[in-house]
Design a protein around this motif. Structure first.
Motif, short mmCIF file in Angstrom:
data_model
loop_
_atom_site.label_atom_id
_atom_site.label_comp_id
_atom_site.label_asym_id
_atom_site.label_seq_id
_atom_site.Cartn_x
_atom_site.Cartn_y
_atom_site.Cartn_z
N LEU A 183 0.83 -1.21 0.00
CA LEU A 183 0.00 0.00 0.00
C LEU A 183 0.86 1.26 0.00
O LEU A 183 0.56 2.24 -0.68
N LEU A 184 1.94 1.23 0.78
CA LEU A 184 2.83 2.39 0.84
C LEU A 184 3.46 2.66 -0.53
O LEU A 184 3.59 3.80 -0.96
N ALA A 185 3.85 1.60 -1.21
CA ALA A 185 4.42 1.76 -2.56
C ALA A 185 3.39 2.39 -3.49
O ALA A 185 3.71 3.31 -4.27
N GLU A 186 2.14 1.93 -3.38
CA GLU A 186 1.07 2.52 -4.21
C GLU A 186 0.88 3.99 -3.88
O GLU A 186 0.67 4.82 -4.76
N ALA A 187 0.94 4.28 -2.58
CA ALA A 187 0.77 5.67 -2.15
C ALA A 187 1.85 6.55 -2.78
O ALA A 187 1.58 7.67 -3.22
N ARG A 188 3.05 6.05 -2.81
CA ARG A 188 4.15 6.82 -3.40
C ARG A 188 3.89 7.07 -4.89
O ARG A 188 4.08 8.18 -5.39
N GLU A 189 3.46 6.03 -5.58
CA GLU A 189 3.09 6.17 -7.00
C GLU A 189 2.06 7.30 -7.17
O GLU A 189 2.14 8.11 -8.07
N SER A 190 1.10 7.27 -6.26
CA SER A 190 0.02 8.26 -6.31
C SER A 190 0.55 9.69 -6.21
O SER A 190 0.09 10.58 -6.93
N THR A 191 1.52 9.90 -5.30
CA THR A 191 2.07 11.26 -5.18
C THR A 191 2.75 11.66 -6.48
O THR A 191 2.66 12.80 -6.92
N SER A 192 3.46 10.71 -7.10
CA SER A 192 4.15 11.02 -8.36
C SER A 192 3.16 11.49 -9.42
O SER A 192 3.39 12.50 -10.09
N SER A 193 2.06 10.74 -9.55
CA SER A 193 1.07 11.12 -10.57
C SER A 193 0.47 12.48 -10.25
O SER A 193 0.28 13.31 -11.15
N ALA A 194 0.16 12.70 -8.97
CA ALA A 194 -0.42 13.99 -8.59
C ALA A 194 0.53 15.12 -8.94
O ALA A 194 0.13 16.16 -9.46
N LEU A 195 1.83 14.90 -8.66
CA LEU A 195 2.81 15.94 -8.95
C LEU A 195 2.92 16.19 -10.45
O LEU A 195 3.05 17.34 -10.89
N THR A 196 2.88 15.12 -11.23
CA THR A 196 2.95 15.29 -12.69
C THR A 196 1.78 16.13 -13.19
O THR A 196 1.95 17.05 -13.99
N GLU A 197 0.60 15.82 -12.65
CA GLU A 197 -0.57 16.58 -13.08
C GLU A 197 -0.45 18.05 -12.69
O GLU A 197 -0.76 18.95 -13.47
N LEU A 198 -0.01 18.28 -11.47
CA LEU A 198 0.16 19.67 -11.02
C LEU A 198 1.18 20.40 -11.88
O LEU A 198 1.01 21.56 -12.23
N ARG A 199 2.24 19.69 -12.22
CA ARG A 199 3.30 20.29 -13.03
C ARG A 199 2.75 20.73 -14.38
O ARG A 199 3.00 21.83 -14.86
N ASP A 200 1.99 19.84 -15.02
CA ASP A 200 1.41 20.18 -16.32
C ASP A 200 0.47 21.37 -16.21
O ASP A 200 0.42 22.24 -17.08
N LEU A 201 -0.27 21.39 -15.11
CA LEU A 201 -1.21 22.48 -14.89
C LEU A 201 -0.47 23.82 -14.75
O LEU A 201 -0.83 24.81 -15.38
N VAL A 202 0.59 23.80 -13.95
CA VAL A 202 1.40 25.01 -13.74
C VAL A 202 1.98 25.48 -15.07
O VAL A 202 1.95 26.67 -15.40
N ARG A 203 2.48 24.53 -15.85
CA ARG A 203 3.05 24.88 -17.15
C ARG A 203 2.02 25.56 -18.04
O ARG A 203 2.34 26.45 -18.82
N GLY A 204 0.77 25.11 -17.94
CA GLY A 204 -0.29 25.70 -18.75
C GLY A 204 -0.67 27.10 -18.28
O GLY A 204 -1.14 27.92 -19.07
N ILE A 205 -0.50 27.36 -16.98
CA ILE A 205 -0.87 28.67 -16.46
C ILE A 205 0.26 29.66 -16.70
O ILE A 205 0.06 30.72 -17.27
N HIS A 206 1.44 29.28 -16.29
CA HIS A 206 2.59 30.15 -16.49
C HIS A 206 3.84 29.28 -16.45
O HIS A 206 4.21 28.79 -15.39
N PRO A 207 4.47 29.05 -17.59
CA PRO A 207 5.61 28.13 -17.60
C PRO A 207 6.72 28.64 -16.67
O PRO A 207 7.10 29.80 -16.75
N PRO A 208 7.23 27.78 -15.78
CA PRO A 208 8.26 28.21 -14.84
C PRO A 208 9.48 28.80 -15.53
O PRO A 208 10.05 29.79 -15.04
N VAL A 209 9.85 28.23 -16.67
CA VAL A 209 11.06 28.74 -17.33
C VAL A 209 10.84 30.17 -17.81
O VAL A 209 11.76 30.97 -17.89
#
Lengths: 214, 451
Positions: free
Chosen positions: B295-321
Motif C-alpha cells: 500500500l505504501l508503494a502505491e501511495a508513493r506512486e500516487s504522489t508522483s502522478s499527482a505531482l505530474t498533473e500539477l506540473r502540467d497544470l502550472v506549465r499551462g498557467i505560467h511556464p516556470p522557465v
C-alpha cells in the motif's frame, strides 16, 4: 560522504536531511538561499551539493546560477540539482562547463528513496545522472546534429541510458545483453561522436553532452 | 504585389485588403516603379479624378435636390440611391488617398443603417454627420481638385503644347493658335513660333517636380474631409475595446473553469486516495506488514502522478522557465524540445512586463504547434524583436513564426490562429498570416507595450 543542501522550503529541507542521514550521509550544512549556498560550498567543500533550482531572493533560477558559480570556484564539484520541473536548457547549462559530475532530477524522484540515494552516490562518484523526463524528451526530439544521426537505434538506446547515469553493467541488464556488447556500443558511440580515448574518464559525460545539445 | 496606381480604380479591390493590416511594405505605399512611370500614372489619375469631381458635383446636386422633394414622396428612394452611390464614390476616393499616402484606410465612418422601413433608414442617414461631411466633400472637392489635379494636368498640357507649337502652328487653320499669350503677343510666322518651344521644357519640368506633391495634397484634402472625425474614431475604438474585453473575460473564465476542473478531478482526487492508502496501511501494519508495504508503494506512486498533473497544470498557467528566464529563455527552451529543427532569434532589451511576456510566449507557442501539426515543415524560424518608440520605454513587440512547409494556413480555417488573434486582441495586438498554397508560411504577430 559529506553533503551540502540548498532548499528554501523547510519541510522539504528537513525531509531531505532525514532521508540522507538515514542512508549514512553526513549533511554538513543546509542553507535556504543562493548566496549562503556559495559560502557553504566554498567553506565545506563537500563531496556533493544537492541544490534546488528555485531559491530566494529572486525565486527564479537562483539555485542553478549559484551552483554553476560555485563550481567556477571549486572545479569538479559534483552537483545534484533538484527541481519541480525539468528543462533541457538547464540540463545543458549545468553540463556545459564540462567540469564535473552533474545530476538533474525532478523533486518527486526523491520519493523513490532507493533510486534517489543511488543517483546521489553516482553523481558523487563522478557520473552524470539525467532525469528520465529529460532523456525521453530527447528521444522524441529528432536531432539535427549529423553526428548523432549516424548512431544506430541500438546506440541511441545505450546513449539514452548512459544519460540517466547508468553503469555499463546496469545498461546491459536493462537491455538484456552482455556487458561486453554494451562496451562495444559505447566505443562505437565515442568514435562516431569523435571523442578521443585519451579523455576516457570524461567521455561518457561528453557523449551525453553531445546528446543533450543535439 | 498589387500595383495600386495602375489602370483600375484601387477602391474596387476587395474589402479584405482593408482588413489585412500592416502587411508587406509595398501593400501600404505606392508600388516601386520608375519616377517617370509614377508621374505618368499620376497624370492619368488626375484626369480620372477631375472627371470624377465633376461627376461628384452632379451627384451632390441630385442629392440635395432629392432632399428638397422628399415631401413629394418620390424623393426618398432617390435619396437612398444617391446616398449609396455617394458612399461608394467616397470609398473609392478614400482608398485612392490611402494608397497615395501609404497609410491604411480607416474604417468607414458611417453609422450602420438599420434594416427597417425606409423612413427609419432615411432618418439614420440624415442624422449621420458622415453623410453631411460627404456632401461637403463633394462640393469642396469639385473646387479644390482644380488646384491640385487640374494644375498638374495644366502644367503637362502647356509643356506639350509649347514644345510642339511650331507643328501645331503649321497644321492648324490660319486663324487658330496665333495668340498663345493673349492679343498682345501675336505670331506671324512658323519661325516666330519657335520662340515658344523653350517654354515647353520649363512647364514639363514644373509638372515633373510638382506632380507627386500635388497628388499628395489632393490625397490629404480627401483624407481630411472623408476620414473619420475624432468622435467617430473614439466610437470605433470603444466598440473595439468592448469586444476585446468581452473576449478576454470569456477566455479567462474558461481558463479558470479548466484549472478548477483539472485540480478537482486530478490532483485533489489523487491526494484523497493517497490519504486512504496511508490510513489503511497504518491499520494493516501490525497484522500484515507485507500488505502495508504494498500500500505504501502505491501511495508513493500516487504522489508522483499527482505531482505530474500539477506540473502540467502550472506549465499551462505560467511556464516556470518563463518566470525564470523571461521570453528569450522560454522560447529557447521551447525550441529545444521541438521535433522540428527550430531557430530562435531574439532582439530584446532584457525583461518585458510580465503580462506581455506571457501573452507573447503563448502566442508563439501556439503558432509553433500549429506549424508542427499542419505545415509538414523541415525548418522553423522564430524571430522576436522589440522596437522602442522614440523616447520612453514603450514600444512594439513583433513576433514572426515562419516555416518552409506546405502553406495554405489561414485564420479562418481553424481555431488555433483565431485563438491567438483573440488573445492578442486583448492587448491591442494583431496577427496576420501570409501563407500561399505550397508555402512558405509566415505568421506575424505584434504586441504594443505601454509602460
Amino acid at each position: 560522504m559529506r553533503i551540502v543542501i540548498a532548499e528554501d522550503l523547510a519541510l522539504l529541507r528537513e525531509g531531505l536531511i532525514r532521508i540522507l542521514r538515514a542512508n549514512g550521509f553526513e549533511v554538513v550544512e543546509a542553507v535556504d538561499n543562493g548566496a549562503a549556498l556559495i559560502r557553504a560550498l566554498t567553506t565545506h567543500r563537500p563531496d556533493v551539493a544537492i541544490v534546488d533550482v528555485r531559491l530566494p531572493p529572486t525565486f527564479t533560477d537562483e539555485g542553478l546560477r549559484s551552483a554553476i558559480e560555485a563550481r567556477r570556484q571549486i572545479p569538479g564539484l559534483p552537483i545534484m540539482v533538484l527541481s519541480q520541473y525539468v528543462e533541457q536548457i538547464y540540463a545543458r547549462e549545468l553540463m556545459s562547463d564540462r567540469a564535473g559530475a552533474v545530476g538533474y532530477l525532478l523533486k518527486d524522484r526523491v520519493t523513490d528513496v532507493g533510486q534517489f540515494i543511488a543517483s546521489v552516490r553516482q553523481v558523487a562518484s563522478g557520473s552524470t545522472v539525467m532525469d528520465p523526463d529529460v532523456v525521453s524528451a530527447l528521444l522524441t526530439h529528432r536531432s539535427a546534429d549529423p553526428q548523432l544521426l549516424e548512431l544506430s537505434p541500438r546506440e541511441h538506446e545505450v546513449l539514452a541510458l548512459m544519460a540517466q547515469g547508468r553503469s555499463n553493467a546496469a545498461i546491459a541488464a536493462r537491455m538484456f545483453v552482455t556487458e561486453k556488447t554494451v562496451s562495444k556500443h559505447s566505443n562505437s558511440i565515442f568514435t562516431k561522436l569523435g571523442l578521443k580515448p585519451s579523455e576516457d574518464d570524461n567521455r561518457r559525460i561528453l557523449a551525453v553532452l553531445a546528446y543533450l545539445q543535439g | 504585389m498589387t500595383d495600386s496606381s495602375g489602370t483600375t480604380l484601387p477602391g474596387g479591390s476587395s474589402p479584405s485588403r482593408e482588413r489585412s493590416g500592416p502587411g508587406p511594405v509595398a501593400r501600404n505605399g505606392p508600388a516601386p516603379r520608375s519616377a517617370l512611370g509614377l508621374r505618368m500614372s499620376l497624370l492619368g489619375w488626375s484626369l480620372v479624378l477631375l472627371t470624377g469631381s465633376i461627376l461628384g458635383a452632379v451627384l451632390a446636386t441630385v442629392w440635395i435636390t432629392s432632399m428638397s422633394i422628399t415631401a413629394l414622396g418620390v424623393g426618398i428612394p432617390l435619396i437612398l440611391l444617391t446616398t449609396a452611390l455617394v458612399r461608394w464614390f467616397a470609398d473609392l476616393h478614400r482608398q485612392w488617398a490611402a494608397d497615395r499616402l501609404g497609410v491604411p484606410v480607416p474604417a468607414r465612418p458611417y453609422q450602420p443603417t438599420p434594416d427597417a422601413g425606409w423612413l427609419v433608414r432615411l432618418w439614420t442617414i440624415l442624422r449621420d454627420p458622415a453623410t453631411w461631411r460627404d456632401w461637403i466633400w463633394l462640393v469642396v472637392n469639385s473646387i479644390t481638385i482644380w488646384f491640385s489635379s487640374g494644375l498638374s494636368l495644366l502644367f503637362f498640357a502647356f509643356g506639350v503644347l509649347y514644345l510642339t507649337y511650331p507643328l501645331i502652328y503649321q497644321l492648324t487653320p490660319p486663324q487658330v493658335f496665333r495668340t498663345p499669350m493673349g492679343e498682345a503677343f501675336r505670331l506671324h510666322s512658323v519661325a516666330q513660333s519657335f520662340a515658344l518651344v523653350p517654354l515647353g521644357p520649363v512647364f514639363l519640368l514644373l509638372w515633373y517636380t510638382t506632380a507627386a506633391r500635388l497628388a499628395n495634397l489632393n490625397a490629404r484634402v480627401i483624407r481630411a474631409l472623408l476620414g473619420p472625425t475624432e468622435q467617430a474614431r473614439l466610437r470605433a475604438r470603444v466598440q473595439q475595446l468592448a469586444t476585446s474585453r468581452a473576449e478576454t473575460v470569456d477566455t479567462q473564465a474558461g481558463e479558470l473553469r479548466r484549472i478548477e476542473r483539472d485540480l478537482h478531478d486530478g490532483a485533489q482526487a489523487r491526494l484523497v486516495s493517497l490519504g486512504m492508502s496511508l490510513g489503511l496501511a497504518e491499520q494493516l501494519l501490525p497484522k500484515d506488514p507485507q500488505a502495508a508495504q504494498q500500500l505504501l508503494a502505491e501511495a508513493r506512486e500516487s504522489t508522483s502522478s499527482a505531482l505530474t498533473e500539477l506540473r502540467d497544470l502550472v506549465r499551462g498557467i505560467h511556464p516556470p522557465v518563463l518566470a525564470d528566464r523571461g521570453l528569450e529563455g522560454a522560447l529557447k527552451a521551447l525550441a529545444l524540445v521541438n521535433p522540428i529543427p527550430t531557430t530562435v532569434v531574439t532582439r530584446l532589451p532584457g525583461r518585458l512586463p510580465a503580462p506581455i511576456e506571457s501573452a507573447a510566449y503563448f502566442a508563439v507557442a501556439e503558432a509553433l504547434s500549429n506549424a508542427i501539426k499542419h505545415a509538414q515543415a523541415r525548418q522553423i524560424r522564430i524571430t522576436v524583436e522589440f522596437a522602442p518608440h522614440r523616447g520612453g520605454a514603450a514600444g512594439e513587440l513583433t513576433m514572426l513564426v515562419s516555416d518552409d512547409g506546405r502553406g495554405g494556413a489561414s485564420i479562418d480555417s481553424g481555431t488555433g490562429l483565431r485563438g491567438i488573434q483573440r488573445r492578442l486582441a486583448a492587448f491591442d495586438g494583431t496577427l496576420t498570416v501570409d501563407s500561399p498554397p505550397g508555402g512558405p508560411t509566415e505568421v506575424r504577430m505584434s504586441l504594443p507595450c505601454v509602460s
